[in-house]
Write a protein that holds these residues in place. Structure first.
Motif, PDB file in Angstrom:
ATOM      1  N   THR A 142      32.132  67.532  47.879  1.00 29.66           N
ATOM      2  CA  THR A 142      31.803  67.189  49.261  1.00 29.66           C
ATOM      3  C   THR A 142      30.423  66.540  49.340  1.00 29.66           C
ATOM      4  OG1 THR A 142      33.144  69.044  49.995  1.00 29.66           O
ATOM      5  CG2 THR A 142      31.631  68.126  51.594  1.00 29.66           C
TER       6      THR A 142
ATOM      7  N   ASP B 217      38.039  64.110  52.358  1.00 28.24           N
ATOM      8  CA  ASP B 217      37.659  65.365  51.715  1.00 28.24           C
ATOM      9  C   ASP B 217      38.742  66.402  51.965  1.00 28.24           C
ATOM     10  OD1 ASP B 217      36.214  67.143  50.271  1.00 28.24           O
ATOM     11  OD2 ASP B 217      34.668  67.492  51.782  1.00 28.24           O
ATOM     12  N   GLU B 218      39.425  66.777  50.940  1.00 29.51           N
ATOM     13  CA  GLU B 218      40.514  67.757  51.005  1.00 29.51           C
ATOM     14  C   GLU B 218      41.537  67.467  52.096  1.00 29.51           C
ATOM     15  OE1 GLU B 218      39.717  71.665  50.047  1.00 29.51           O
ATOM     16  OE2 GLU B 218      37.716  71.305  49.286  1.00 29.51           O
TER      17      GLU B 218
HETATM   18 MG   LIG Z   1      34.138  70.544  49.490  1.00 31.09          MG
END
Ligand SMILES: [Mg+2]
Ligand SMILES: Nc1ncnc2c1ncn2[C@@H]1O[C@H](COP(=O)(O)OP(=O)(O)OP(=O)(O)O)[C@@H](O)[C@H]1O
Lengths: 253, 341
Positions: free
Chosen positions: B74, B191-192
């Motif tokens: 991240t 992100d994810e």
């Molecule tokens: Mg992360």
């Protein structure tokens, strides 16, 4: 580009007010009841001797305070809230710049609070049958000149919230300090004239209650003080923002 | 004859494409990350979240960032999006510095971080999209077609007028992505994106990512802990551990490099005892994964060469074979192996 963004912001503000319908309504009702209370309660407490001027002053004072409080919360509370969700990061990704967006937000919020406050004021006058002689144009002009100072204060607390997240209690505290700013004397020029919002608030009071008028330089003075606090707040906010960016706190919870 | 020719052509073409100097000019480089460092102050010495990260990515490419929790994925994504300030290094997007020329970079960039919280829950799907489009100066009336296409691609059409807070997590995630697509960014950071999604939505996301990167020649960078997802969508992966890149390369290459084990699972008609197990171990160096209470056991081996010997041994013990199942190491296992050492 800026116009489209501003329109978008305005739309969002109004949709939000609509969605939080219950909250909006209770805010309006609360303002309304406070007005009614001032009208009747004071009359009851002080008897028929209460002089008209004093009463008008209170009403104006209260409405100015409502303006200030909503302007203040508009800025600080929204920034605080959005820094705990991810939307603040998305705002930082817009090419027109985060600070422009916040400015648009303030203007939208201000327009909305004009609608709220003025309609409640007229509603109260309608119910009580007591009509204030309100020079609406001049009234709004001075409020508009003075309100940026309150946004400046909002910025400072918004910045604090970015870094320290949970600051609700100090947000609340400021509300009461705002009462002070609204009620202190400022005309003619004195020390307290330099407080945020005070010059504007006091002038409006004098204007509405005593029909006083002011020289042009005084309007510029109000604006000057107001902008001073606005940019001071903005500067402090930017410092906190830099810190938040360095510590990765823009969207962290 | 014809198919033979076609095969030959394919071989030649793929040979040419596999050579780096042919591959490079085909794809334009969109992102270049150069020697990024980032540390957070702590009470003792500063904590190094990123320690000299460098990589690049091209148009039409899906790049996966993998790594254990807290490895810095991240942080990398946020550094690229300039949502946090890195200490040292440089990030170039379309050739522009992402800090110095931020205004020039932002129109090319879209980022979805923690997807379901990137949007206003009190607004509807469409209102959110319009709002974020507006921030980028995109008029909702003039971009109606484009927005409809995005809604269609992400299968959000039916719920477009619903308030976001009423949607499920996966739906919110997709709305977030939709919001960062209105300006058709060249570089999309996710992100994810599969966090908490069910299989169906996750598969849909896979298809969409592949389509968006390949058909529209966009560069997408994703992080995920879902290895199947990464294996399906990514052309290339970067493995990050404790803020350092420990591996980068195409998924295929990783599989090749980290010797591919065969996994064999054998089911017999009765339970195996220790002596039988010892006799199996004598045949070749098996590493048993599980010797279950039941009659099934599974083990890993590098190739299947010694399988006939095992069969013989089973036969010699007068045991009957009920089932045999072989499979390759999953990407997940390879990943675990890489981060182990
Ligand atoms: Mg992360
Ligand atoms: N604001 C912060 N202050 C201090 N340390 C932080 C901060 N944000 C992140 N870190 C640390 O930086 C490291 C990298 O965090 P990061 O969020 O990039 O990890 P990640 O790879 O995304 O992990 P995950 O898979 O859990 O999402 C972590 O060890 C984390 O504790």
């Amino acid at each position: 580009m800026y116009w489209v963004a501003f329109k978008g912001e305005l739309t969002r503000t109004f949709i939000k007010a609509k969605r939080y319908g219950f909250d909006t309504l209770s805010r309006l009702l609360m303002t309304y009841f406070v007005f009614i209370a001032i009208f009747y309660g004071l009359k009851f407490m002080t008897g028929p001797t209460l002089n008209g001027g004093k009463l008008d002053e209170l009403i104006i004072g209260y409405i100015l305070w409502t303006f200030a409080v909503s302007a203040y919360f508009e800025n600080s509370y929204d920034l605080a809230e959005e820094s705990t969700i991810g939307t603040l990061e998305q705002l930082h990704l817009a090419p027109i710049g985060f600070h422009t967006i916040v400015l648009f937000r303030m203007i939208s919020g201000y327009l909305l609070s004009i609608i709220y406050n003025i309609s409640v004021l007229y509603l109260t006058m309608l119910t009580t049958g007591r009509w204030l002689d309100l020079p609406i144009f001049n009234f709004l002009l001075i409020v508009t000149l003075a309100i940026p100072s309150i946004y400046g204060i909002g910025y400072i607390f918004g910045g604090l919230a970015l870094v320290y997240k949970k600051i609700e209690s100090s947000l609340m505290l400021i509300q009461f300090i705002l009462i002070l700013f609204v009620s202190l004397p400022a005309w003619p020029l004195q020390k307290t004239s330099f407080l945020p919002f005070t010059a504007g608030a006091h002038s409006i009071n004098r204007m509405v209650v005593y029909g006083e008028s002011f020289p042009v330089w005084w309007y510029f003075f109000i604006l000057g003080i107001s902008l001073f606090y606005f940019f001071l707040g903005l500067g402090i906010f930017k410092l906190f923002e830099t810190k938040a960016r360095r510590l990765n706190l823009l969207g962290q919870y | 004859m014809q198919s033979h020719l076609k095969n030959n052509c394919q071989v030649i073409v793929s040979f040419l494409l596999s050579r780096p100097y042919y591959k490079r000019p085909l794809m334009k480089e969109i992102l270049e990350v150069k020697h990024i460092f980032k540390s957070y102050p702590t009470k003792s010495e500063p904590f190094k979240a990123l320690d000299d990260i460098s990589f690049s990515a091209c148009e039409g490419e899906v790049l996966g960032l993998l790594g254990p929790n807290g490895s810095g994925k991240t942080t990398i994504i946020k550094s690229i999006a300039s949502l946090l300030e890195y200490d040292k290094g440089q990030v170039l997007i379309n050739g522009f510095d992402n800090i110095k020329d931020r205004k020039k970079v932002l129109p090319f960039l879209g980022a979805v971080l923690d997807g379901n919280r990137n949007i206003y829950w009190r607004l509807s799907v469409l209102e959110n999209i319009h709002y974020f489009a507006g921030l980028r100066g995109i008029d909702k009336k003039r971009s109606k077609e484009k927005i409809n296409q995005i809604l269609k691609d992400l299968m959000l059409e039916e719920i477009k007028n619903k308030e976001v807070r009423l949607l499920s997590r996966g739906m919110k995630q997709k709305v977030s992505i939709a919001c960062s697509l209105v300006h058709a960014p060249n570089l999309l950071l996710l992100d994810e994106p599969t966090l908490g999604l069910d299989i169906e939505i996750s598969r849909g996301m896979e298809k969409w990512i592949t389509k968006y990167s390949k058909e529209e020649k966009k560069c997408i960078i994703v992080t995920s802990h879902d290895m199947d997802f990464i294996e399906t969508v990514c052309d290339r992966v970067i493995i990050i551990q404790k803020g350092k890149i420990t591996f980068q390369g195409p998924v295929k290459e990783i599989k090749k490099k980290y010797h591919n084990h065969k996994r064999v699972r054998i089911t017999l008609d009765r339970q195996i005892n220790e002596s039988f197990k010892t006799s199996l171990k004598e045949i070749c160096d098996l590493s048993f994964e599980t010797v279950e209470e039941t009659s099934a056991f599974s083990f890993k081996m590098e190739n299947l060469n010694s399988l006939p010997l095992i069969m013989d041994s089973i036969k010699n013990h007068n045991i009957k074979l009920q089932d045999i199942h072989t499979s390759e190491d999953r990407f997940e296992d390879i990943f675990m192996e890489i981060i182990k050492d």
